[in-house]
Design a protein around this motif. Sequence first.
Motif, PDB file in Angstrom:
ATOM      1  N   THR B 119       0.827  -1.206   0.000  1.00 39.98           N
ATOM      2  CA  THR B 119       0.000   0.000   0.000  1.00 39.98           C
ATOM      3  C   THR B 119       0.860   1.254   0.000  1.00 39.98           C
ATOM      4  OG1 THR B 119      -1.498  -1.258   1.377  1.00 39.98           O
ATOM      5  CG2 THR B 119      -1.987   1.050   1.099  1.00 39.98           C
ATOM      6  N   ARG B 120       1.891   1.251   0.843  1.00 36.86           N
ATOM      7  CA  ARG B 120       2.794   2.403   0.908  1.00 36.86           C
ATOM      8  C   ARG B 120       3.483   2.624  -0.426  1.00 36.86           C
ATOM      9  NH1 ARG B 120       1.082   5.664   4.656  1.00 36.86           N
ATOM     10  NH2 ARG B 120       1.821   5.226   6.754  1.00 36.86           N
ATOM     11  N   PHE B 122       2.284   1.934  -3.391  1.00 30.42           N
ATOM     12  CA  PHE B 122       1.353   2.591  -4.308  1.00 30.42           C
ATOM     13  C   PHE B 122       1.099   4.035  -3.916  1.00 30.42           C
ATOM     14  CE2 PHE B 122       0.482  -1.610  -6.002  1.00 30.42           C
ATOM     15  CZ  PHE B 122       0.495  -1.300  -7.355  1.00 30.42           C
ATOM     16  N   GLN B 123       1.089   4.297  -2.621  1.00 28.91           N
ATOM     17  CA  GLN B 123       0.876   5.685  -2.204  1.00 28.91           C
ATOM     18  C   GLN B 123       2.025   6.580  -2.667  1.00 28.91           C
ATOM     19  OE1 GLN B 123       0.053   4.658   1.863  1.00 28.91           O
ATOM     20  NE2 GLN B 123      -2.084   5.288   1.707  1.00 28.91           N
ATOM     21  N   ILE B 126       1.560   7.198  -6.356  1.00 22.32           N
ATOM     22  CA  ILE B 126       0.493   8.161  -6.596  1.00 22.32           C
ATOM     23  C   ILE B 126       0.998   9.576  -6.312  1.00 22.32           C
ATOM     24  CG2 ILE B 126      -1.765   8.940  -5.752  1.00 22.32           C
ATOM     25  CD1 ILE B 126      -2.345   5.843  -5.287  1.00 22.32           C
ATOM     26  N   ASN B 130       1.292  10.048 -10.441  1.00 16.41           N
ATOM     27  CA  ASN B 130      -0.115   9.807 -10.771  1.00 16.41           C
ATOM     28  C   ASN B 130      -0.435  10.393 -12.149  1.00 16.41           C
ATOM     29  OD1 ASN B 130      -2.723   8.954 -10.488  1.00 16.41           O
ATOM     30  ND2 ASN B 130      -3.334  10.547  -9.028  1.00 16.41           N
ATOM     31  N   GLY B 131      -1.070   9.591 -12.982  1.00 16.74           N
ATOM     32  CA  GLY B 131      -1.462  10.074 -14.298  1.00 16.74           C
ATOM     33  C   GLY B 131      -0.450   9.730 -15.385  1.00 16.74           C
ATOM     34  N   THR B 132       0.765   9.330 -15.007  1.00 14.06           N
ATOM     35  CA  THR B 132       1.749   8.977 -16.040  1.00 14.06           C
ATOM     36  C   THR B 132       1.638   7.499 -16.398  1.00 14.06           C
ATOM     37  OG1 THR B 132       3.551   8.194 -14.636  1.00 14.06           O
ATOM     38  CG2 THR B 132       3.341  10.580 -14.911  1.00 14.06           C
ATOM     39  N   GLU B 133       2.227   7.160 -17.547  1.00 12.03           N
ATOM     40  CA  GLU B 133       2.224   5.768 -17.975  1.00 12.03           C
ATOM     41  C   GLU B 133       3.047   4.891 -17.026  1.00 12.03           C
ATOM     42  OE1 GLU B 133       4.949   5.226 -21.514  1.00 12.03           O
ATOM     43  OE2 GLU B 133       5.118   7.404 -21.284  1.00 12.03           O
ATOM     44  N   MET B 135       2.782   4.568 -13.912  1.00 10.29           N
ATOM     45  CA  MET B 135       1.925   3.866 -12.949  1.00 10.29           C
ATOM     46  C   MET B 135       1.749   2.424 -13.419  1.00 10.29           C
ATOM     47  SD  MET B 135       0.989   5.865 -10.453  1.00 10.29           S
ATOM     48  CE  MET B 135      -0.434   5.066  -9.717  1.00 10.29           C
ATOM     49  N   GLU B 136       1.434   2.293 -14.688  1.00  7.83           N
ATOM     50  CA  GLU B 136       1.210   0.967 -15.251  1.00  7.83           C
ATOM     51  C   GLU B 136       2.511   0.158 -15.306  1.00  7.83           C
ATOM     52  OE1 GLU B 136      -0.948   1.235 -18.909  1.00  7.83           O
ATOM     53  OE2 GLU B 136      -0.954  -0.946 -19.139  1.00  7.83           O
ATOM     54  N   ALA B 139       2.952  -1.240 -11.904  1.00  8.14           N
ATOM     55  CA  ALA B 139       2.003  -2.320 -11.588  1.00  8.14           C
ATOM     56  C   ALA B 139       2.373  -3.589 -12.354  1.00  8.14           C
ATOM     57  CB  ALA B 139       0.578  -1.886 -11.916  1.00  8.14           C
TER      58      ALA B 139
END
Lengths: 324, 324
Positions: B119-120, B122-123, B126, B130-133, B135-136, B139
């Motif tokens: 969780t940390r 991902f935080q 973010i 956040n909003g950039t490619e 992120m994917e 993941a």
Amino acid sequence: MNRLSLYGLNMQKRLNKVKDIVDQQLVLNNEKVADALRELADSGGKMVRPALFLFFADFGDNKDEDKLLKIAASLEILHMATLVHDDVIDDSPLRRSVITVQSRYGKDVAVYAGDFLFTRFFQLLIETMNGTEYMEVNANAMQNVLTGELDQMHNRFNLNETVEEYLKETEGKTAELFVLAAVQGAYFGNADEKIRKVAQKLGKKIGIVFQIYDDILDYTSSKEELRKPVMEDLSEGVYTLPLLIVLKDHRQKLTDILEVKRALTVEQAKQVTKMVNEFGGVARAKELAKEYSDESLDLLEQLPKGTASRELKRLVQGLVDRKF
Amino acid sequence: MNRLSLYGLNMQKRLNKVKDIVDQQLVLNNEKVADALRELADSGGKMVRPALFLFFADFGDNKDEDKLLKIAASLEILHMATLVHDDVIDDSPLRRSVITVQSRYGKDVAVYAGDFLFTRFFQLLIETMNGTEYMEVNANAMQNVLTGELDQMHNRFNLNETVEEYLKETEGKTAELFVLAAVQGAYFGNADEKIRKVAQKLGKKIGIVFQIYDDILDYTSSKEELRKPVMEDLSEGVYTLPLLIVLKDHRQKLTDILEVKRALTVEQAKQVTKMVNEFGGVARAKELAKEYSDESLDLLEQLPKGTASRELKRLVQGLVDRKF
């Protein structure tokens, strides 16, 4: 109670589509894990969180159904991830009448299977809401769920736990996802600000009702009805509302039995269950749940009349009548 | 080998700041979990992934050091999350000379502690991207790590596992995070496209070198040097490169001992270790690692000369010389 009794036909159809999206996320090379996750998904969860999300989305004018269904699926997948890891921790043999991932395939598979679901959850978020503030709302909700679980773990075998502490843990570990579902529904459905505020309050209350009934069922159901082992919480040291309520006036009698902790026998667990019923723990837990569900129904009055609010009412009433 | 020998003074200072950011992420109410995570963070990881990220960032002109340090910290936290869950699965008693989270506090705490770290992670993403490619990209990297772990689990006690399968698993479970670190470094440091391509290849090769040496150490180190139990992999059915190499020519002798699987005694594990050394498994694994590290050094030639490439070279050479 099953999906048929909880939702109208249209919602059932939409939830079937959500289920399809969930299934698509469970594709991976490792067959053991894929099978285990498919079995869990197929075992007939009530999909309360996706339903709550979709009901609230219906108060707005967003017609991007694909996106809404994907976000609904992300909620179910996050829920599944927490179930898989909870079962590792509780060493639960059964969930929804089906052998749990960890008891069939070992905790190794279950730990990674849960992690895999967390990853899928984030991938669905990235697909549907990358760049929005709701990325953070989701991450924070996930954190609150974990914190709630940790608080509950910290209170295991604690015979001094209060009803207030129980309700606080419940807000985290259960109500948090209900709030997330409702609030996100209103937001992504494009409902107005006032509805989002109702969603926040209502999600919390419904979540608490849901958890209290879950815990009541542990003291009232047969194994067949509940579709998971009864009295499991007791031997794991998880003392829930019906027990906490009667502890105040009958502490000595209950402590005499429970002090053996993990060594609790089935006979002793039955004794405790009997006492909790006789001393009125179940009845008073039901009263408390009734208060929360009445407050939920009051809140529903603040929503525009129509199919969505009518079905939400049916859902709240269904949760109180449920047998598992 | 310690941080002092791997990095120059400036990088050590920056890594100390990364460590501070990691520490800030480990704040939570549950003291048990917080203590356990702090101990893991304090136990002196080499921070290779954050370092790799920062070295590659230095090939660009992005001066937003705060953001870079946070992304570097996200890599270390993701790494820690996988360590905590790996230890649950391996039932490992020690990690970096410190009792593991799960053996001190139980697997319950360890499962949630790992989830908390995810969780940390991902935080932090973010907060920074956040909003950039990317992120994917993150993941997907996390998913590949899990898939690599699952593939490895699937191959436990498989005496027919090939060197190719081993390398494929290693690409997932270890090299993936090295690639992520290097590529993200080049991207967020604002380095040019050419450097990003080198980062991709170099990250993979360094990751493989790192893992092969990890596995060699299992066959050559004393417990004191390694700071974790030796020969643990053998009894868990994790057959790594040095063993896989000699299995081809000495299958019968090794199978005779290993067929007891989990019932392997310490004496038997010592015997296998001795054989793997005598039959040349360690020497040939070192040769293979040398090939990858030579290829890494060749790739480094494609990078602009300067502090970053000089220190990257030192890092690659340090990984080959390491004792733990």
